[in-house]
Scaffold this motif. Sequence first.
Motif, PDB file in Angstrom:
ATOM      1  N   ASP A   1       0.832  -2.083   4.385  1.00 23.99           N
ATOM      2  CA  ASP A   1       1.018  -0.705   3.909  1.00 23.99           C
ATOM      3  C   ASP A   1       1.799  -0.761   2.607  1.00 23.99           C
ATOM      4  OD1 ASP A   1       3.638  -1.164   4.602  1.00 23.99           O
ATOM      5  OD2 ASP A   1       3.559  -0.026   6.464  1.00 23.99           O
ATOM      6  N   ASP A   2       2.174   0.390   2.067  1.00 22.45           N
ATOM      7  CA  ASP A   2       2.882   0.425   0.780  1.00 22.45           C
ATOM      8  C   ASP A   2       4.223  -0.295   0.835  1.00 22.45           C
ATOM      9  OD1 ASP A   2       0.846   1.760  -0.453  1.00 22.45           O
ATOM     10  OD2 ASP A   2       1.704   3.756  -0.128  1.00 22.45           O
ATOM     11  N   ALA A   3       4.874  -0.295   1.982  1.00 18.21           N
ATOM     12  CA  ALA A   3       6.186  -0.930   2.093  1.00 18.21           C
ATOM     13  C   ALA A   3       6.092  -2.445   2.147  1.00 18.21           C
ATOM     14  CB  ALA A   3       6.916  -0.407   3.323  1.00 18.21           C
ATOM     15  N   THR A   4       4.964  -2.972   2.602  1.00 15.66           N
ATOM     16  CA  THR A   4       4.849  -4.422   2.735  1.00 15.66           C
ATOM     17  C   THR A   4       3.779  -5.026   1.824  1.00 15.66           C
ATOM     18  OG1 THR A   4       3.308  -4.167   4.582  1.00 15.66           O
ATOM     19  CG2 THR A   4       5.670  -4.406   5.121  1.00 15.66           C
ATOM     20  N   ALA A   5       3.222  -4.237   0.948  1.00 22.41           N
ATOM     21  CA  ALA A   5       2.188  -4.742   0.043  1.00 22.41           C
ATOM     22  C   ALA A   5       2.798  -5.764  -0.913  1.00 22.41           C
ATOM     23  CB  ALA A   5       1.574  -3.585  -0.735  1.00 22.41           C
TER      24      ALA A   5
ATOM     25  N   THR B   1       3.039  -6.448  -7.505  1.00 27.23           N
ATOM     26  CA  THR B   1       2.131  -6.672  -8.625  1.00 27.23           C
ATOM     27  C   THR B   1       2.868  -7.481  -9.686  1.00 27.23           C
ATOM     28  OG1 THR B   1       2.818  -4.695  -9.809  1.00 27.23           O
ATOM     29  CG2 THR B   1       1.027  -4.437  -8.182  1.00 27.23           C
TER      30      THR B   1
ATOM     31  N   GLU C   1       5.467  -5.384 -11.319  1.00 30.37           N
ATOM     32  CA  GLU C   1       6.665  -5.209 -10.499  1.00 30.37           C
ATOM     33  C   GLU C   1       7.539  -6.460 -10.516  1.00 30.37           C
ATOM     34  OE1 GLU C   1       5.231  -2.067  -7.053  1.00 30.37           O
ATOM     35  OE2 GLU C   1       4.528  -4.142  -6.941  1.00 30.37           O
TER      36      GLU C   1
END
Length: 86
Positions: free
Chosen positions: A3-7, A10, A13
């Motif tokens: 999910d967004d928290a564990t992706a 990039t 980033e």
Amino acid sequence: MIDDATAPLTDAEVKTLRPAADALGELGVAVPKRRGRPAGATKEQVTIRIDKDVLAAIRGDNPRGWQTRLNAVLREHFMPGHNRTE
């Protein structure tokens, strides 16, 4: 499941990351300094046997810093006038 928290981060980033000590320092959190000899240290670790009474005299009332004091005494004896500060 990602999910967004564990992706994964990039590349953009990753480029914004910085050491935790910097970020925590800005938040006012005390960060302990690194321990040990600094890189490029000019001192060499040796083992030496010293008489107990001589060692007691060097340590005196303050056992902290006795190696630095001994180094200063040896420097003055063997290299008079050569004052080195680190």
